[in-house]
Motif scaffolding. Sequence first.
Motif, PDB file in Angstrom:
ATOM      1  N   SER A  99       0.817  -1.229   0.000  1.00 31.46           N
ATOM      2  CA  SER A  99       0.000   0.000   0.000  1.00 31.46           C
ATOM      3  C   SER A  99       0.845   1.272   0.000  1.00 31.46           C
ATOM      4  CB  SER A  99      -0.986  -0.009   1.166  1.00 31.46           C
ATOM      5  OG  SER A  99      -0.310   0.010   2.394  1.00 31.46           O
ATOM      6  N   ASP A 100       2.049   1.223   0.607  1.00 29.51           N
ATOM      7  CA  ASP A 100       2.911   2.422   0.600  1.00 29.51           C
ATOM      8  C   ASP A 100       3.355   2.745  -0.823  1.00 29.51           C
ATOM      9  OD1 ASP A 100       2.878   3.125   3.261  1.00 29.51           O
ATOM     10  OD2 ASP A 100       4.490   1.744   3.784  1.00 29.51           O
TER      11      ASP A 100
ATOM     12  N   PRO B 276      -2.092   5.111   2.634  1.00 34.43           N
ATOM     13  CA  PRO B 276      -1.786   3.682   2.629  1.00 34.43           C
ATOM     14  C   PRO B 276      -2.242   3.000   3.916  1.00 34.43           C
ATOM     15  CG  PRO B 276       0.249   4.999   2.707  1.00 34.43           C
ATOM     16  CD  PRO B 276      -0.899   5.959   2.562  1.00 34.43           C
TER      17      PRO B 276
ATOM     18  N   MET C  14      -6.075   0.402   1.495  1.00 34.41           N
ATOM     19  CA  MET C  14      -5.819   1.846   1.489  1.00 34.41           C
ATOM     20  C   MET C  14      -7.113   2.552   1.937  1.00 34.41           C
ATOM     21  SD  MET C  14      -5.977   2.958  -2.509  1.00 34.41           S
ATOM     22  CE  MET C  14      -7.362   2.537  -3.589  1.00 34.41           C
TER      23      MET C  14
END
Length: 396
Positions: free
Chosen positions: A343-344, A360, A370
């Motif tokens: 997600s980052d 994120p 997210m």
Amino acid sequence: MSKAHYLSPWASNISPSPTLAVDAKAKALAAAGEDVCGFGAGEPDFDTPEFIKEACVKALREGKTKYAPAPGVPQLRSLLAEKYQKENGIQGLEASQVVVSPGGKFSCYLAILSVIGPGDEVVIPAPYWVSYPEMVKLAGGVPKVVFAGQEAGFKIDPDQLRAAITPKTRLVILNSPSNPTGAVYSRAELEALVDVALEKDVYVMSDEIYEYLLYDSVSHHSPASFSKEAAERVITVSGFSKTFSMTGWRLGTLVAPAPIAKAVAALQSQTSSNATTFAQYGAIAALEHADQSRAAVGEMLTVFDRRREKLLAGLQAIEGIECARAQGAFYLFPKISGLGVDSDTFATRLLEAEKVAVVPGAGFGAPDYMRLSYATSDSVIEKGLARLARFCSALA
Ligand SMILES: Cc1ncc(COP(=O)(O)O)c(C=O)c1O
């Protein structure tokens, strides 16, 4: 290392709030002339209702510019005690059990500080609001995270809670409606969790800051109202930010058993002193004029509900994204692990490539997800969804 650069263990170990960081980045890009679609902000995009602003301006003009009593302006504390008895069903509440703080965030922190000592464990259901684990660590406590994913409706069950409680557990944090998932616990689900907390003799902090932001006819329930025993074990925290679009006013609330409220007031008196005095008069107006408040919240909810449907349908139509129907707050929390990136990375690349800001899931204890806030305009939702779909199809 030079002493000039020395940082305490608290300062060097704390992570800055990822939600505020995303919001700041999106706002900086927009200020630089970029066409940003921001889904990061955890704040309503409406203005504070006029009658609340007027009451604050009147207070300023009348010279309500001095220190207030640390736990809050007496009239506001009385009105809050009345609200929690009548609306939320918490019986036998005295105004002395209410503390007004500079923001719901500070109310949470004071609640945690008032019952947690070094080494004490705190059960935090994940996905969680980003600040809970950090606050627990600042208080010297140890977060014990219990995960409930999309399949479980993002809600933990009593068996999970029981298994997470040890002799060192002092507190369980509940947050319904939830940030970041929008999940809303039913009364029966909350009762079952509170029963476990009572059986194990641990406190509950119930964060109810989204109590009015509900859709699909679901209801809100306050665990402190379930029984006399529950009222002795539950600390209810909330605030004016989300309900009345008052994020910048910094007004939080806390309702607790008398000895805890007293300790919280003492902690506040030695840290922030009091919530801004004239701001408290705006909050008094919000509670005194219940009809106007209800109308303002009702209008906001109609708009949020429309946006929720729009964002949900758009997300569900994107291949690789799985999105559950959230029934509270103003967030959707889709699963994106099907797209093959964490997600980052997803959020960073999405902002760079398409100028779409999302938060994120890692900061919420859920790296496969997210968070998107639909407290933004319909046109941003439409444009952002088109960009998101393009970005995801390029990833596939
Ligand atoms: C779950 C939850 N609790 C508390 C807060 C604190 O809100 P405030 O400090 O603006 O009152 C927030 C804000 O995002 C939140 O999402």
